[in-house]
Design a protein around this motif. Structure first.
Motif, PDB file in Angstrom:
ATOM      1  N   THR A   1       1.620 -18.245 -52.353  1.00  0.00           N
ATOM      2  CA  THR A   1       1.360 -18.759 -51.007  1.00  0.00           C
ATOM      3  C   THR A   1       2.651 -19.300 -50.409  1.00  0.00           C
ATOM      4  N   ILE A   2       2.703 -19.268 -49.098  1.00  0.00           N
ATOM      5  CA  ILE A   2       3.788 -19.889 -48.364  1.00  0.00           C
ATOM      6  C   ILE A   2       3.161 -20.853 -47.364  1.00  0.00           C
ATOM      7  N   THR A   3       3.885 -21.891 -46.986  1.00  0.00           N
ATOM      8  CA  THR A   3       3.372 -22.834 -46.000  1.00  0.00           C
ATOM      9  C   THR A   3       4.085 -22.609 -44.669  1.00  0.00           C
ATOM     10  N   ALA A   4       3.354 -22.849 -43.602  1.00  0.00           N
ATOM     11  CA  ALA A   4       3.910 -22.697 -42.258  1.00  0.00           C
ATOM     12  C   ALA A   4       3.526 -23.914 -41.428  1.00  0.00           C
ATOM     13  N   ASP A   5       4.480 -24.413 -40.657  1.00  0.00           N
ATOM     14  CA  ASP A   5       4.246 -25.547 -39.761  1.00  0.00           C
ATOM     15  C   ASP A   5       4.093 -25.044 -38.337  1.00  0.00           C
ATOM     16  N   CYS A   6       3.306 -25.757 -37.545  1.00  0.00           N
ATOM     17  CA  CYS A   6       3.137 -25.426 -36.133  1.00  0.00           C
ATOM     18  C   CYS A   6       4.470 -25.649 -35.417  1.00  0.00           C
ATOM     19  N   PRO A   7       4.990 -24.637 -34.711  1.00  0.00           N
ATOM     20  CA  PRO A   7       6.274 -24.821 -34.032  1.00  0.00           C
ATOM     21  C   PRO A   7       6.183 -25.724 -32.802  1.00  0.00           C
ATOM     22  N   ALA A   8       5.013 -25.864 -32.228  1.00  0.00           N
ATOM     23  CA  ALA A   8       4.887 -26.677 -31.015  1.00  0.00           C
ATOM     24  C   ALA A   8       4.964 -28.175 -31.323  1.00  0.00           C
ATOM     25  N   CYS A   9       4.281 -28.615 -32.384  1.00  0.00           N
ATOM     26  CA  CYS A   9       4.267 -30.051 -32.712  1.00  0.00           C
ATOM     27  C   CYS A   9       5.146 -30.378 -33.905  1.00  0.00           C
ATOM     28  N   ARG A  10       5.797 -29.373 -34.463  1.00  0.00           N
ATOM     29  CA  ARG A  10       6.696 -29.514 -35.622  1.00  0.00           C
ATOM     30  C   ARG A  10       5.990 -30.106 -36.842  1.00  0.00           C
ATOM     31  N   GLY A  11       4.726 -29.733 -37.020  1.00  0.00           N
ATOM     32  CA  GLY A  11       4.005 -30.144 -38.216  1.00  0.00           C
ATOM     33  C   GLY A  11       3.376 -31.515 -38.181  1.00  0.00           C
ATOM     34  N   THR A  12       3.266 -32.140 -37.014  1.00  0.00           N
ATOM     35  CA  THR A  12       2.657 -33.468 -36.943  1.00  0.00           C
ATOM     36  C   THR A  12       1.186 -33.411 -36.549  1.00  0.00           C
ATOM     37  N   GLY A  13       0.777 -32.379 -35.811  1.00  0.00           N
ATOM     38  CA  GLY A  13      -0.600 -32.277 -35.358  1.00  0.00           C
ATOM     39  C   GLY A  13      -0.874 -32.969 -34.038  1.00  0.00           C
ATOM     40  N   HIS A  14       0.132 -33.662 -33.521  1.00  0.00           N
ATOM     41  CA  HIS A  14      -0.018 -34.394 -32.264  1.00  0.00           C
ATOM     42  C   HIS A  14       1.101 -34.005 -31.303  1.00  0.00           C
ATOM     43  N   THR A  15       0.832 -34.163 -30.035  1.00  0.00           N
ATOM     44  CA  THR A  15       1.850 -33.896 -29.030  1.00  0.00           C
ATOM     45  C   THR A  15       2.292 -35.212 -28.409  1.00  0.00           C
ATOM     46  N   THR A  16       3.455 -35.209 -27.813  1.00  0.00           N
ATOM     47  CA  THR A  16       3.976 -36.394 -27.137  1.00  0.00           C
ATOM     48  C   THR A  16       3.521 -36.354 -25.680  1.00  0.00           C
ATOM     49  N   PRO A  17       2.934 -37.423 -25.178  1.00  0.00           N
ATOM     50  CA  PRO A  17       2.525 -37.429 -23.778  1.00  0.00           C
ATOM     51  C   PRO A  17       3.716 -37.209 -22.848  1.00  0.00           C
ATOM     52  N   ALA A  18       3.483 -36.551 -21.748  1.00  0.00           N
ATOM     53  CA  ALA A  18       4.550 -36.209 -20.814  1.00  0.00           C
ATOM     54  C   ALA A  18       5.228 -37.448 -20.243  1.00  0.00           C
ATOM     55  N   GLU A  19       4.523 -38.566 -20.182  1.00  0.00           N
ATOM     56  CA  GLU A  19       5.107 -39.789 -19.637  1.00  0.00           C
ATOM     57  C   GLU A  19       6.199 -40.353 -20.539  1.00  0.00           C
ATOM     58  N   LEU A  20       6.158 -40.023 -21.829  1.00  0.00           N
ATOM     59  CA  LEU A  20       7.111 -40.587 -22.780  1.00  0.00           C
ATOM     60  C   LEU A  20       8.346 -39.708 -22.998  1.00  0.00           C
ATOM     61  N   ILE A  21       8.319 -38.500 -22.467  1.00  0.00           N
ATOM     62  CA  ILE A  21       9.452 -37.596 -22.655  1.00  0.00           C
ATOM     63  C   ILE A  21      10.533 -37.933 -21.636  1.00  0.00           C
ATOM     64  N   ARG A  22      11.750 -38.130 -22.127  1.00  0.00           N
ATOM     65  CA  ARG A  22      12.857 -38.457 -21.242  1.00  0.00           C
ATOM     66  C   ARG A  22      13.572 -37.159 -20.856  1.00  0.00           C
ATOM     67  N   VAL A  23      13.701 -36.941 -19.592  1.00  0.00           N
ATOM     68  CA  VAL A  23      14.337 -35.727 -19.085  1.00  0.00           C
ATOM     69  C   VAL A  23      15.602 -36.113 -18.334  1.00  0.00           C
TER      70      VAL A  23
END
Length: 59
Positions: free
Chosen positions: A35-57
């Motif tokens: 078996t091989i393991t794969a992480d979600c590329p969108a959340c980088r393996g955390t399972g949660h996303t960062t709210p848009a208000e907290l992202i610094r652009v």
């Protein structure tokens, strides 16, 4: 005493299941599957996303 933390939004790409095990179809000499393991590329393996208000652009 319980900590009161805000719930983080679940990743829409993996639905909160960020790490998966994928079988390669091959077996070892003792009968176990490779078996091989794969992480979600969108959340980088955390399972949660960062709210848009907290992202610094920008700067």
């Amino acid at each position: 005493m319980p900590q009161h933390t805000l719930p983080r939004p679940i990743c829409a790409h993996c639905d909160g299941f960020p790490k998966v095990a994928i079988t390669t179809g091959q077996t070892t000499p003792d009968g176990h599957r490779h078996t091989i393991t794969a992480d979600c590329p969108a959340c980088r393996g955390t399972g949660h996303t960062t709210p848009a208000e907290l992202i610094r652009v920008g700067r």
